[in-house]
Design a protein around this motif. Sequence first.
Motif, short mmCIF file in Angstrom:
data_model
loop_
_atom_site.label_atom_id
_atom_site.label_comp_id
_atom_site.label_asym_id
_atom_site.label_seq_id
_atom_site.Cartn_x
_atom_site.Cartn_y
_atom_site.Cartn_z
N GLU A 23 0.82 -1.21 0.00
CA GLU A 23 0.00 0.00 0.00
C GLU A 23 0.85 1.27 0.00
OE1 GLU A 23 -3.18 0.30 -0.24
OE2 GLU A 23 -3.99 -1.69 0.19
N ARG A 24 2.08 1.18 0.56
CA ARG A 24 2.93 2.36 0.69
C ARG A 24 3.72 2.68 -0.57
NH1 ARG A 24 3.50 4.64 5.49
NH2 ARG A 24 5.35 5.73 4.70
N ILE A 25 3.66 1.84 -1.56
CA ILE A 25 4.44 2.09 -2.78
C ILE A 25 4.16 3.48 -3.36
CG2 ILE A 25 4.73 1.36 -5.18
CD1 ILE A 25 4.50 -1.54 -4.22
N PRO A 26 2.92 3.92 -3.47
CA PRO A 26 2.68 5.28 -4.00
C PRO A 26 3.30 6.38 -3.16
CG PRO A 26 0.67 3.99 -4.09
CD PRO A 26 1.64 3.19 -3.28
N VAL A 27 3.23 6.23 -1.80
CA VAL A 27 3.79 7.29 -0.96
C VAL A 27 5.32 7.28 -1.03
CG1 VAL A 27 4.00 6.08 1.28
CG2 VAL A 27 3.47 8.50 1.23
N ASP A 28 5.91 6.09 -1.20
CA ASP A 28 7.36 6.04 -1.38
C ASP A 28 7.78 6.76 -2.66
OD1 ASP A 28 7.80 4.66 0.95
OD2 ASP A 28 7.81 2.67 0.01
N LYS A 29 6.98 6.61 -3.70
CA LYS A 29 7.27 7.32 -4.95
C LYS A 29 7.14 8.83 -4.77
CE LYS A 29 6.06 3.63 -8.20
NZ LYS A 29 5.18 3.20 -9.31
N LEU A 547 9.75 25.67 -7.21
CA LEU A 547 10.05 24.39 -6.57
C LEU A 547 9.52 24.34 -5.15
CD1 LEU A 547 13.67 23.54 -7.84
CD2 LEU A 547 11.48 22.65 -8.64
N GLY A 548 9.48 25.48 -4.49
CA GLY A 548 8.93 25.54 -3.14
C GLY A 548 7.44 25.22 -3.14
N ARG A 549 6.75 25.75 -4.14
CA ARG A 549 5.31 25.45 -4.24
C ARG A 549 5.10 23.97 -4.57
NH1 ARG A 549 5.48 30.72 -6.47
NH2 ARG A 549 5.78 29.92 -8.59
N ASN A 550 5.97 23.43 -5.46
CA ASN A 550 5.87 22.01 -5.77
C ASN A 550 6.13 21.17 -4.52
OD1 ASN A 550 5.45 22.77 -8.39
ND2 ASN A 550 7.52 22.25 -9.11
N LEU A 551 7.10 21.61 -3.75
CA LEU A 551 7.45 20.88 -2.53
C LEU A 551 6.29 20.90 -1.53
CD1 LEU A 551 10.01 19.41 -1.52
CD2 LEU A 551 10.63 21.52 -0.33
N SER A 552 5.69 22.06 -1.36
CA SER A 552 4.54 22.16 -0.44
C SER A 552 3.39 21.29 -0.91
CB SER A 552 4.08 23.62 -0.33
OG SER A 552 5.10 24.42 0.24
N SER A 553 3.17 21.26 -2.24
CA SER A 553 2.08 20.46 -2.79
C SER A 553 2.30 18.97 -2.53
CB SER A 553 1.95 20.71 -4.29
OG SER A 553 0.99 19.85 -4.86
N ILE A 554 3.53 18.52 -2.78
CA ILE A 554 3.78 17.09 -2.60
C ILE A 554 3.79 16.71 -1.12
CG2 ILE A 554 6.33 17.05 -2.47
CD1 ILE A 554 6.18 14.76 -4.53
N ASP A 560 -1.73 13.63 3.23
CA ASP A 560 -3.07 13.07 3.00
C ASP A 560 -3.00 11.56 2.80
OD1 ASP A 560 -4.09 15.60 3.21
OD2 ASP A 560 -4.22 15.94 1.04
N PHE A 561 -2.00 11.13 2.05
CA PHE A 561 -1.89 9.70 1.77
C PHE A 561 -1.55 8.92 3.04
CE2 PHE A 561 -0.71 5.81 -0.33
CZ PHE A 561 -1.42 5.82 -1.51
N GLU A 562 -0.70 9.54 3.90
CA GLU A 562 -0.35 8.88 5.16
C GLU A 562 -1.60 8.68 6.01
OE1 GLU A 562 2.30 7.56 6.15
OE2 GLU A 562 4.06 8.47 5.19
N ARG A 563 -2.50 9.64 6.01
CA ARG A 563 -3.75 9.49 6.77
C ARG A 563 -4.60 8.35 6.19
NH1 ARG A 563 -3.57 15.18 6.98
NH2 ARG A 563 -4.97 15.35 5.17
N ARG A 564 -4.64 8.26 4.85
CA ARG A 564 -5.41 7.18 4.23
C ARG A 564 -4.78 5.82 4.55
NH1 ARG A 564 -5.78 10.89 -0.12
NH2 ARG A 564 -4.15 9.80 -1.30
N LEU A 565 -3.44 5.77 4.55
CA LEU A 565 -2.76 4.52 4.89
C LEU A 565 -3.08 4.09 6.31
CD1 LEU A 565 0.79 4.95 3.29
CD2 LEU A 565 -1.07 3.47 2.51
N GLN A 566 -3.17 5.06 7.19
CA GLN A 566 -3.52 4.72 8.57
C GLN A 566 -4.91 4.12 8.64
OE1 GLN A 566 -3.16 8.06 11.20
NE2 GLN A 566 -3.48 6.85 13.05
#
Length: 601
Positions: A23-29, A547-554, A560-566
Amino acid sequence: MRIAGMATGMDINQIVSDLMRAERIPVDKMKQEKQIIEWKMEDYREINRKLNTFHTNIFDTVMRASNMTAKRVTSSNSNLVTATALANASNASFRLSNITQLARAASYSSTASIANGEKVSSTQAMGSQQAFETNWKSGVVHQTTIRAENSDTVTLDTEAEIIHHDDMVVKVNGKVYNVVVDNGTDPAPTPNENTVVFKDQSLIFHKSLSQGANVSVTYMTEADDPTNPKQLYTTGGISTFDENGNEIKDRFIFTSDQSLSQVFTEMGRSSVGVNGFYDEHTGKVNVSRTQTGVFNTSGGAEITFTGFFKDVLHLDSNGQDGGAQNAKFTLNGLETERRTNTFTISGVTMTLKGVTTGNEVVTLDASTDTDKVVDTIKKFVDEYNELLDFVNGKMTEERFRDYKPLTDDERDALSEKEIEKWEERARSGLLRNDATLRTQFDRMRMDLYNPVSGALDSAFTQLSAIGITTTSNYMDRGKLEIDEDKLRQAIEQDADGVFQLFAANGSTPEQQGIARRVRSTVDGAITSLANTAGGYKGKIANHQFTLGRNLSSIETRISDFERRLQQVEERYWRQFNAMDAAVNRANQQAETLFAQLYPQG
């Protein structure tokens, strides 16, 4: 701590862990993507640091006239005359002869020993030494500074009776005024430019003082309380002359608890421009002007003394040690003199160090300091090539796409050395063929190659004219090389023209010097990279650059994904727990049925 699988005998922890790893493969990416963004930011900012240094150094090297039109002066006899030249000095030759005397400062020594057979210490209080027995006066010495307020009258803030009015010292912005007392006689005294009238605790000047002028007043009163006791004091004055021959005066009040060293300190701080010392061997004091040369245009004493200086330290015009004198010499056939031994003529600063004998002539030749100019241009070219090397290296680095940033699990499985080697390849080529860098450095190359047009009054309109060209190796991608012989020839021919080629300040880019254009482009490059990666031009917060905005977005996506994984993990545990509970109930029912079918006994 969760305990499961009691009924089924299954390792639920391991099963859920394996399921969550998938399940964590997407968040690792996403974390790998975040790491790549951070690495790119670091690379961009490293380039920006180098650009900023280059931007500063351009101004400090080829855009400074002091470097690019530097002059040097050779002397035929440096034991007698040395010289340096300003950048604006013309190439010229000077002949100095008949140097009959060097400039010297006025110096006065005590006409007799001040010790009078007693030991004198310059660090002990004068009042404790018999050598300083003098007509000490008594009173409480006050010192105050008042800010003038567009008035001709300054009132002293004291209720105590002021005594010894003739000993008052009044200065306005350092200028000393003579004090006269209005004691009610008729006619009353009138103040003038050098005199102030004291009346009813006030000082009356001949005209209104300017707003904020510093009025310094030292005065004496009777003791008005036990905590403010009387002091023994004495007064003295020193006069010298300024460069226009105008007299400069200062008056001093010394108390008996002061030392002779403190007297010299106050003298040194005074506007009269003197310093002094006490010589224990002779028992005499010496006072000299801090400036060499003759300032008293009337031919009299350069320094005059009154009061304590004359009566106690035995200083007067009879104690002059050789006296002040100007430097006298002949320059290119013109007999002249100067107050100092160092003086500037036509941008050349000359220093006389000795007198000539006979018909000896010292020749000074001012010419362009070709070595310094060449070194300055070399530094500019070397820094440009180093910057180009670094950026080209980033833009041509091989990209190893199979090497992704390591996940936490992968990092745990490797040694530090293996991690270092892996990340070296993972970081390689992140800026390969980067469009932002390519655009800015293409502009920089055009700035260097395009000629300088307009009102440039010189034969040198492009770098190739002074021996600077690009290398023949296309792999160098625009690096510069110098034909030093041609560069030296150009500098010797027209140093100012070479300087203007780099630093001309035209109204359009075409009319601007090469270094000025490059510096402007570098400034634009710094801004462009800051807009991409931050760190400069006030771009600090992530929302201020791409890049800062991209970083904040990711980071938001990862959160969000970590919450879904939980939530997924909780669901897995609920399902396995339910299965375990169902198996447990089934086992209990089987045991009950077995007991009913096969009763014991």
